[in-house]
Motif scaffolding. Structure first.
Motif, PDB file in Angstrom:
ATOM      1  N   TRP A  52      -2.311 -19.026  27.138  1.00  0.00           N
ATOM      2  CA  TRP A  52      -1.698 -20.263  27.619  1.00  0.00           C
ATOM      3  C   TRP A  52      -2.720 -21.392  27.622  1.00  0.00           C
ATOM      4  N   GLN A  64       4.179 -23.486  21.163  1.00  0.00           N
ATOM      5  CA  GLN A  64       5.472 -23.777  21.772  1.00  0.00           C
ATOM      6  C   GLN A  64       5.268 -24.331  23.182  1.00  0.00           C
ATOM      7  N   TYR A  80       6.430 -24.505  26.890  1.00  0.00           N
ATOM      8  CA  TYR A  80       7.206 -23.634  27.766  1.00  0.00           C
ATOM      9  C   TYR A  80       7.630 -24.324  29.054  1.00  0.00           C
ATOM     10  N   SER A  87       4.462 -19.410  20.037  1.00  0.00           N
ATOM     11  CA  SER A  87       5.887 -19.236  19.796  1.00  0.00           C
ATOM     12  C   SER A  87       6.158 -17.764  19.507  1.00  0.00           C
ATOM     13  N   SER A 129      11.896 -20.187  22.763  1.00  0.00           N
ATOM     14  CA  SER A 129      11.878 -21.316  23.679  1.00  0.00           C
ATOM     15  C   SER A 129      12.556 -20.898  24.973  1.00  0.00           C
ATOM     16  N   PRO A 130      11.997 -21.281  26.120  1.00  0.00           N
ATOM     17  CA  PRO A 130      12.595 -20.843  27.386  1.00  0.00           C
ATOM     18  C   PRO A 130      13.886 -21.569  27.729  1.00  0.00           C
ATOM     19  N   GLY A 169       9.877 -27.087  21.332  1.00  0.00           N
ATOM     20  CA  GLY A 169      10.336 -26.276  22.452  1.00  0.00           C
ATOM     21  C   GLY A 169      11.393 -26.948  23.308  1.00  0.00           C
ATOM     22  N   TYR A 221      12.573 -26.748  27.363  1.00  0.00           N
ATOM     23  CA  TYR A 221      11.821 -26.306  28.531  1.00  0.00           C
ATOM     24  C   TYR A 221      12.266 -27.058  29.790  1.00  0.00           C
TER      25      TYR A 221
END
Length: 302
Positions: A62, A89, A91, A194, A202-203, A285, A287
């Motif tokens: 991260w 990506q 998040y 990703s 993608s969240p 992304g 999010y």
């Protein structure tokens, strides 16, 4: 996709005490494991691009990076790196209120000859600095805390950083807040790799970010993707251009969209339409956004 509860390190723009470190500590209120350096250690990097490269190459899982300030606008290093690097990506996003403090060992403001800080912090305090420290030379640094050790032994130097940084480095605060706009805030992104499966890439959440370049610089070229957003009822909360660095007059466009309440992702129809128009399209992304600037106050971790 929720962040894992494993103790994966988080890269941030260091040294310790930066606003980016604070954003990393405060990120994701629903993820308690992120609040503790012990269970989710933070790893400082000297530049924003180094943070993102660490994730892109698999060195870290991260990274937390600044993307936009309410006063000075977009953070070009973050945008350029996201366009250039692959496999990254967004998040989550975090909006953090900013209170700049002037710190150092000077006995009086008149003694200060140099003020060090990140270019964005210097710009966000330019009116105050011009009024209170007209004699000082402003010296940009890679982060707000890079030169804090210098002022320990140089009383003619001062640094603009956070109140938390002053506490960490045990430096007196000479003035606070000194930012020209009291509602100053910065938006940060939590960036990860990703995922290979589309349903995990993608969240999902209230916003979607993407970037695209156009095949030719002709009248109406930008209008076409903007029409796609308008026809689908998607509101743009931000649009910004950055040079492609290929040739003069060519640009990459970064767009943040507000997702429909019942649609936490960008629809395949919109993606397909943009792919027909863009030369290159990067979906960065979908999010959630946590806005701490609208809360009564935030706790500053030690």
């Amino acid at each position: 996709m929720a962040l894992t509860s494993s103790p994966a390190p988080v890269a941030f723009l260091g040294p310790a005490g930066t606003y980016t470190e604070l954003a990393a500590l405060l990120a994701c209120p629903e993820q308690p494991h992120l609040h503790s350096q012990g269970s989710h250690p933070l790893v400082p990097y000297p530049t924003i691009i180094a943070c993102l490269e660490a994730v892109a190459t698999g060195q870290q899982e991260w990274a937390v990076v600044p993307v936009e300030n309410s006063v000075e606008g977009g953070v070009s290093m973050t945008l350029d790196a996201l366009w250039q690097l692959e496999g990254l990506q967004i998040y989550q996003a975090l909006i953090l209120p900013i209170r700049h403090a002037l710190m150092g060992r000077a006995k009086a403001l008149e003694q200060i000859e140099q003020v060090y800080s990140h270019p964005q912090a210097l710009a966000q305090c330019q009116v105050w600095l011009g009024s209170h420290l007209p004699q000082a030379t402003l010296i940009p640094t890679r982060s707000t805390t890079e030169e804090l050790d210098r002022v320990q032994t140089q009383p003619m130097a001062a640094v603009i950083a956070s109140e938390r940084a002053a506490a960490l480095y045990k430096l007196p605060i000479l003035a606070c807040p000194i930012n020209d706009h009291p509602d100053n805030c910065t938006r940060f992104w939590v960036i990860g790799r990703s995922q290979p499966k589309a349903d995990l890439a993608s969240p999902g959440g209230s916003h979607t970010s993407l970037a695209f370049s156009l095949p030719e610089n002709v009248p109406g070229a930008l209008l076409k993707p903007l029409q796609v957003f308008a026809e689908q009822g998607l509101n743009m909360s931000r649009i910004e251009s950055r040079p492609t660095k290929k040739s003069a007059g060519t640009y990459v466009f970064f767009v943040d969209l507000e997702n429909a309440p019942d649609q936490p992702y960008l629809s395949p129809k919109v993606i397909a339409a943009l792919e027909q128009i863009a030369e290159t399209l990067k979906l960065l992304g979908s999010y959630p956004v946590h806005d701490l600037s609208k809360q009564g106050g935030i706790a500053f971790p030690n």
